[in-house]
Design a protein around this motif. Structure first.
Motif, PDB file in Angstrom:
ATOM      1  N   ARG A  11      44.950  36.744  77.631  1.00 32.96           N
ATOM      2  CA  ARG A  11      44.726  36.466  79.039  1.00 32.96           C
ATOM      3  C   ARG A  11      44.106  35.079  79.211  1.00 32.96           C
ATOM      4  O   ARG A  11      43.144  34.730  78.552  1.00 32.96           O
ATOM      5  CB  ARG A  11      43.799  37.514  79.641  1.00 32.96           C
ATOM      6  N   LYS A  38      40.471  39.475  90.382  1.00 33.86           N
ATOM      7  CA  LYS A  38      40.873  40.883  90.402  1.00 33.86           C
ATOM      8  C   LYS A  38      42.192  41.050  91.148  1.00 33.86           C
ATOM      9  O   LYS A  38      43.076  41.818  90.732  1.00 33.86           O
ATOM     10  CB  LYS A  38      39.783  41.729  91.068  1.00 33.86           C
ATOM     11  N   GLN A  41      45.018  40.035  88.907  1.00 32.39           N
ATOM     12  CA  GLN A  41      45.302  41.093  87.937  1.00 32.39           C
ATOM     13  C   GLN A  41      46.135  42.205  88.553  1.00 32.39           C
ATOM     14  O   GLN A  41      47.102  42.690  87.956  1.00 32.39           O
ATOM     15  CB  GLN A  41      43.988  41.674  87.407  1.00 32.39           C
TER      16      GLN A  41
END
Length: 263
Positions: A11, A38, A41
């Motif tokens: 990542r 977030k 993701q």
């Protein structure tokens, strides 16, 4: 993501577990860096593992096969190889034509076209073939009748490469039309209409050559060498025209490996 894959694709933006507000909504603009990461993701997780592109076959060009040859031109028939002096003179004449065209381009662009001249769009391959060669050559019909000879019908005989026409063609159009006519010539015979346009397009081609133009003129020179070898009647005027194109490609545009050896 599977552990093995994650080792190969680490990542770039690792996000540790963090306390987000209970009312966190990934559909609204993020308010903090943690919310932004977030959200990235979540969006990445929703992407499918495999994506198949939807391609419309109708939009693909008809010719998908490209034949590349590194061989030179075929030698001229015995007794028809141009002299070095002749080749040098043609290059000098051609250079003078190009200089004159560039010098007076703005003037010719400002000239009004006749009402019957309708230049096709750059991507209209069939339109340009008919425009340059005329429907008679394009459709391979018989010669004009006596009644038709009373006046020139440019739709039938093709529009000549007038300065007022070629001066309006940008480099993309010049290259496209050269491609269309070279492709046509690859399967058809050489005609005076074709020869005039090939000469004019070469005169409009800017140096240094773009890769696609470089490939096109080499293809054109090779085709000229093939046709003159197969010329059964050994028509001197036609062979001279083919010699001229080969000469310009090889000696003016610096494709010396395609040049005719002086007789």
């Amino acid at each position: 993501m599977e552990p093995g894959v994650e080792e190969l694709m680490p990542r770039l933006l690792p996000v540790d577990d963090c306390d987000l507000a209970e009312d966190f909504d990934p559909t609204v603009p993020p308010r903090t860096p943690q919310e932004y990461l977030k959200r990235v993701q979540i969006e990445a997780a929703r992407c499918p593992d495999v994506v198949v592109a939807q391609i419309d076959p109708k939009k693909l060009r008809k010719r998908q096969t490209v034949n590349i040859s590194i061989s030179g031109c075929q030698p001229a028939p015995e007794g028809y190889s141009p002299t070095l002096k002749w080749q040098q003179q043609q290059v000098a004449n051609f250079s003078a034509v190009r200089q004159s065209l560039n010098k007076h381009r703005n003037h010719w662009q400002s000239q009004h076209l006749d009402s019957n001249v309708s230049m096709p769009k750059s991507e209209d391959e069939e339109g340009w073939k008919k425009f340059c060669l005329g429907e008679r050559v394009y459709s391979e019909t018989e010669a004009l009748s006596d009644n038709e000879n009373l006046g020139i019908d440019y739709i039938k005989v093709g529009f000549p490469p007038l300065l007022s026409i070629v001066s309006r063609m940008n480099q993309a159009t010049v290259t496209s039309v050269l491609e269309y006519l070279t492709s046509w010539f690859g399967e058809k015979k050489f005609t005076p209409e074709l020869g005039r346009w090939l000469y004019a397009l070469l005169a409009c081609l800017e140096k240094p050559l773009l890769p696609e133009a470089h490939s096109l003129i080499r293809q054109l020179a090779r085709r000229c060498s093939e046709v003159r070898v197969l010329e059964e009647n050994k028509n001197e005027e036609q062979i001279s025209a083919l010699n001229l194109i080969i000469c310009l490609v090889s000696r003016y545009f610096d494709q010396r490996d395609l040049a005719d050896e002086p007789s």
